[in-house]
Design a protein around this motif. Structure first.
Motif, PDB file in Angstrom:
ATOM      1  N   ASN A  65       0.874  -1.167   0.000  1.00  8.15           N
ATOM      2  CA  ASN A  65       0.000   0.000   0.000  1.00  8.15           C
ATOM      3  C   ASN A  65       0.911   1.216   0.000  1.00  8.15           C
ATOM      4  O   ASN A  65       1.146   1.836   1.027  1.00  8.15           O
ATOM      5  CB  ASN A  65      -0.916  -0.008   1.223  1.00  8.15           C
ATOM      6  N   TRP A  66       1.446   1.539  -1.163  1.00  8.90           N
ATOM      7  CA  TRP A  66       2.459   2.594  -1.238  1.00  8.90           C
ATOM      8  C   TRP A  66       1.934   3.923  -0.713  1.00  8.90           C
ATOM      9  O   TRP A  66       2.661   4.665  -0.070  1.00  8.90           O
ATOM     10  CB  TRP A  66       3.015   2.758  -2.649  1.00  8.90           C
ATOM     11  N   PHE A  68       0.140   4.509   1.772  1.00  9.91           N
ATOM     12  CA  PHE A  68       0.333   4.495   3.224  1.00  9.91           C
ATOM     13  C   PHE A  68       1.820   4.590   3.569  1.00  9.91           C
ATOM     14  O   PHE A  68       2.238   5.406   4.383  1.00  9.91           O
ATOM     15  CB  PHE A  68      -0.279   3.217   3.810  1.00  9.91           C
ATOM     16  N   GLU A  69       2.645   3.757   2.942  1.00  9.35           N
ATOM     17  CA  GLU A  69       4.079   3.725   3.256  1.00  9.35           C
ATOM     18  C   GLU A  69       4.791   5.025   2.881  1.00  9.35           C
ATOM     19  O   GLU A  69       5.760   5.417   3.509  1.00  9.35           O
ATOM     20  CB  GLU A  69       4.752   2.558   2.540  1.00  9.35           C
ATOM     21  N   ALA A  70       4.289   5.692   1.865  1.00 15.46           N
ATOM     22  CA  ALA A  70       4.943   6.915   1.381  1.00 15.46           C
ATOM     23  C   ALA A  70       5.011   8.005   2.436  1.00 15.46           C
ATOM     24  O   ALA A  70       5.902   8.851   2.400  1.00 15.46           O
ATOM     25  CB  ALA A  70       4.233   7.434   0.136  1.00 15.46           C
ATOM     26  N   GLN A  71       4.106   7.971   3.404  1.00 10.35           N
ATOM     27  CA  GLN A  71       4.150   9.002   4.437  1.00 10.35           C
ATOM     28  C   GLN A  71       5.422   8.914   5.271  1.00 10.35           C
ATOM     29  O   GLN A  71       5.847   9.906   5.858  1.00 10.35           O
ATOM     30  CB  GLN A  71       2.901   8.958   5.318  1.00 10.35           C
ATOM     31  N   TRP A  72       6.066   7.749   5.309  1.00  9.14           N
ATOM     32  CA  TRP A  72       7.336   7.609   6.026  1.00  9.14           C
ATOM     33  C   TRP A  72       8.519   7.495   5.080  1.00  9.14           C
ATOM     34  O   TRP A  72       9.604   7.966   5.374  1.00  9.14           O
ATOM     35  CB  TRP A  72       7.314   6.381   6.937  1.00  9.14           C
ATOM     36  N   LEU A  73       8.336   6.838   3.961  1.00  6.72           N
ATOM     37  CA  LEU A  73       9.457   6.550   3.070  1.00  6.72           C
ATOM     38  C   LEU A  73       9.604   7.502   1.893  1.00  6.72           C
ATOM     39  O   LEU A  73      10.684   7.617   1.329  1.00  6.72           O
ATOM     40  CB  LEU A  73       9.318   5.125   2.517  1.00  6.72           C
ATOM     41  N   GLY A  74       8.541   8.170   1.517  1.00  6.90           N
ATOM     42  CA  GLY A  74       8.533   8.977   0.311  1.00  6.90           C
ATOM     43  C   GLY A  74       9.678   9.961   0.184  1.00  6.90           C
ATOM     44  O   GLY A  74      10.250  10.127  -0.893  1.00  6.90           O
ATOM     45  N   THR A  85       2.176  -2.747  -4.801  1.00 12.35           N
ATOM     46  CA  THR A  85       1.744  -4.096  -5.159  1.00 12.35           C
ATOM     47  C   THR A  85       0.241  -4.280  -4.952  1.00 12.35           C
ATOM     48  O   THR A  85      -0.346  -5.190  -5.528  1.00 12.35           O
ATOM     49  CB  THR A  85       2.542  -5.167  -4.391  1.00 12.35           C
ATOM     50  N   TYR A  86      -0.392  -3.413  -4.172  1.00 15.03           N
ATOM     51  CA  TYR A  86      -1.852  -3.450  -4.053  1.00 15.03           C
ATOM     52  C   TYR A  86      -2.474  -3.105  -5.406  1.00 15.03           C
ATOM     53  O   TYR A  86      -3.365  -3.797  -5.894  1.00 15.03           O
ATOM     54  CB  TYR A  86      -2.325  -2.473  -2.975  1.00 15.03           C
ATOM     55  N   LYS A  87      -1.996  -2.026  -6.026  1.00 12.36           N
ATOM     56  CA  LYS A  87      -2.500  -1.652  -7.350  1.00 12.36           C
ATOM     57  C   LYS A  87      -2.177  -2.741  -8.373  1.00 12.36           C
ATOM     58  O   LYS A  87      -2.989  -3.024  -9.260  1.00 12.36           O
ATOM     59  CB  LYS A  87      -1.912  -0.319  -7.787  1.00 12.36           C
TER      60      LYS A  87
END
Length: 109
Positions: A65-66, A68-74, A85-87
């Motif tokens: 769920n990029w 969601f993860e992008a808020q920390w890793l972006g 990978t969800y998309k």
């Protein structure tokens, strides 16, 4: 990891988040704050991943769920692309009853 077309098993690392783990996230991943209290923070992991295979390093990141993860890793990707990978699952298995990892795990057997 995939290097020169070959899969290399590298294991995984838990990271001590900068905020408490919310109950819904614990319900999905079965990880609570106590499980990561002694882990290193994200900033201490990034250099290792960026240069994991000598000169190759990370060429792209993937998360289920990029958004969601992008808020920390972006902000840490250093120009590398990210794959959601969800998309991907929605496009590969449009008829799946749901596209989260656990639903796909059981639906795909």
């Amino acid at each position: 990891d995939i290097v020169n077309g070959h899969v290399i098993i590298v294991g995984s690392d838990l990271v001590r988040p900068s905020v408490p783990i919310p109950a819904p996230a614990s319900a999905i991943h079965h990880i609570v704050d106590a499980d990561v209290a002694q882990c290193r923070p994200l900033a201490e992991h990034l250099d290792v991943y960026m240069d994991r295979h000598m000169d190759v390093g990370v060429q792209a990141f993937a998360a289920h769920n990029w958004k969601f993860e992008a808020q920390w890793l972006g902000d840490h990707l250093q120009g590398r692309p990210a794959i959601c990978t969800y998309k991907c699952a929605m496009r590969v298995w449009p008829d799946a009853p749901a596209h989260n990892n656990q639903a796909l795990r059981y639906w795909l057997k």
